[in-house]
Design a protein around this motif. Structure first.
Motif, PDB file in Angstrom:
ATOM      1  N   MET A   1       1.572  12.926  -8.027  1.00  0.00           N
ATOM      2  CA  MET A   1       1.614  12.179  -6.773  1.00  0.00           C
ATOM      3  C   MET A   1       0.865  10.858  -6.946  1.00  0.00           C
ATOM      4  O   MET A   1      -0.243  10.839  -7.481  1.00  0.00           O
ATOM      5  N   LEU A   4      -2.189   6.150  -2.682  1.00  0.00           N
ATOM      6  CA  LEU A   4      -1.695   5.453  -1.497  1.00  0.00           C
ATOM      7  C   LEU A   4      -1.428   3.992  -1.834  1.00  0.00           C
ATOM      8  O   LEU A   4      -2.194   3.356  -2.562  1.00  0.00           O
ATOM      9  N   ARG A  56      -4.473  10.169  -2.628  1.00  0.00           N
ATOM     10  CA  ARG A  56      -3.036  10.253  -2.902  1.00  0.00           C
ATOM     11  C   ARG A  56      -2.233  10.577  -1.643  1.00  0.00           C
ATOM     12  O   ARG A  56      -1.005  10.480  -1.648  1.00  0.00           O
ATOM     13  N   GLU A  57      -2.915  10.981  -0.596  1.00  0.00           N
ATOM     14  CA  GLU A  57      -2.223  11.198   0.673  1.00  0.00           C
ATOM     15  C   GLU A  57      -3.167  10.814   1.807  1.00  0.00           C
ATOM     16  O   GLU A  57      -4.394  10.846   1.655  1.00  0.00           O
ATOM     17  N   ALA A  58      -2.586  10.437   2.932  1.00  0.00           N
ATOM     18  CA  ALA A  58      -3.386   9.959   4.057  1.00  0.00           C
ATOM     19  C   ALA A  58      -4.212  11.103   4.650  1.00  0.00           C
ATOM     20  O   ALA A  58      -3.697  12.201   4.868  1.00  0.00           O
TER      21      ALA A  58
END
Length: 297
Positions: A1, A4, A56-58
């Motif tokens: 992944m 961001l 890698r993610e919000a």
């Protein structure tokens, strides 16, 4: 992944800006100071911007930002040697219903109206629980997650904090510590109100720094001197010396007839020159609950 993207990080920080006023309400009471509370908010946003670069993610934005600000506040409080030495005991039964009873509502109203300095008489866990529940109306389960405590522990801290606030609530409200207007600030205010921008620029140190919320810092006499050009286009702005939390500040009125200032600025001096300008034009929530004493220069 993948990490961001820059666009995603910028969007999250823009969304986070809407949380500044409520985050400040929490941090100001936790620190016992509206100015120190804003310092914590500023630090939290800087740390959040750095942390987002490695995600890698919000995250769930609101609890994530509160956790960052809470931990930063604890760092500062511990540096003052204010310790949370209270043991976690068996919790009292604290109501956490959507329709609270009258006694519950009364305790919440008292917490909202309490002076900032009153919260410093509570232990840090009590302070956090009371502010989050009674001032910001957070569910107890979410407070427990934020503070990394059990629900029963939060209920215990909340009950004891409320009891302590009621105990000290019979005292007279503390009188704000205020002195007279200093000659330096009086001179600055007089120059500003006369629109003597060249006179103000002459007061700046060569390495002067200007900080405004959500704007990059300005450094250096030439760069900071351009700051006054913004105010030159605002004919109604009027300044008055003031004291806030034992600190000499400047109250800024966007209309001279306004009963209360719109925001504040405060100055740091070195060898008779201004070395630092803290301008709260974009953080007006700081003065919303401030006990300020206005002075005639």
């Amino acid at each position: 992944m993948q990490l961001l993207t820059g666009e995603a990080r910028a969007a999250l920080l823009a969304e986070a800006n809407a949380l500044r006023p409520e985050l400040h309400r929490y941090c100001a009471r936790l620190m016992g100071s509206v100015i120190e509370g804003e310092d914590v908010v500023q630090d939290a946003f800087v740390r959040a911007a750095v942390a987002l670069q490695d995600l890698r993610e919000a995250p769930l934005l609101r609890p994530w930002l509160y956790r960052i600000a809470h931990n930063r506040a604890l760092d500062l409080l511990r540096s003052r040697e204010i310790r949370a030495a209270e043991p976690i005991e068996a919790a009292l039964d604290v109501a956490d219903r959507a329709s609270a009873d009258p006694a519950e509502m009364l305790m919440r109203q008292e917490a909202v109206k309490a002076a900032m300095s009153r919260f410093l008489e509570l232990s840090i866990p009590q302070r956090s629980a009371v502010i989050l529940k009674d001032v910001l109306d957070e569910p107890i389960s979410e407070i427990a997650a934020l503070l990394d405590l059990s629900v029963d522990a939060v209920k215990g801290h909340l009950a004891r904090g409320r009891a302590r606030l009621q105990q000290i609530g019979t005292k007279d409200d503390p009188v704000p510590n205020a002195g007279s207007a200093s000659p330096a600030v009086t001179h600055y205010v007089a120059l500003f109100n006369r629109r003597d921008w060249d006179g103000l620029r002459a007061l700046l140190a060569e390495d002067v720094k200007l900080v405004q919320v959500t704007h990059p810092p300005r450094t250096g006499r030439a760069h900071v001197g351009a700051f006054f050009t913004i105010y030159a286009r605002s004919g109604e702005v009027w300044l008055m010396p003031a004291w806030l939390e034992g600190r000499e500040v400047i109250a800024v009125f966007e209309n001279r007839a306004d009963p209360k200032p719109s925001y504040i600025m405060w100055l740091e001096w070195r060898d008779g020159r201004i070395s630092f300008i803290h301008d709260y034009r974009y953080a007006r929530y700081v003065v919303a609950e401030a006990a300020m004493v206005l002075l005639q220069p």
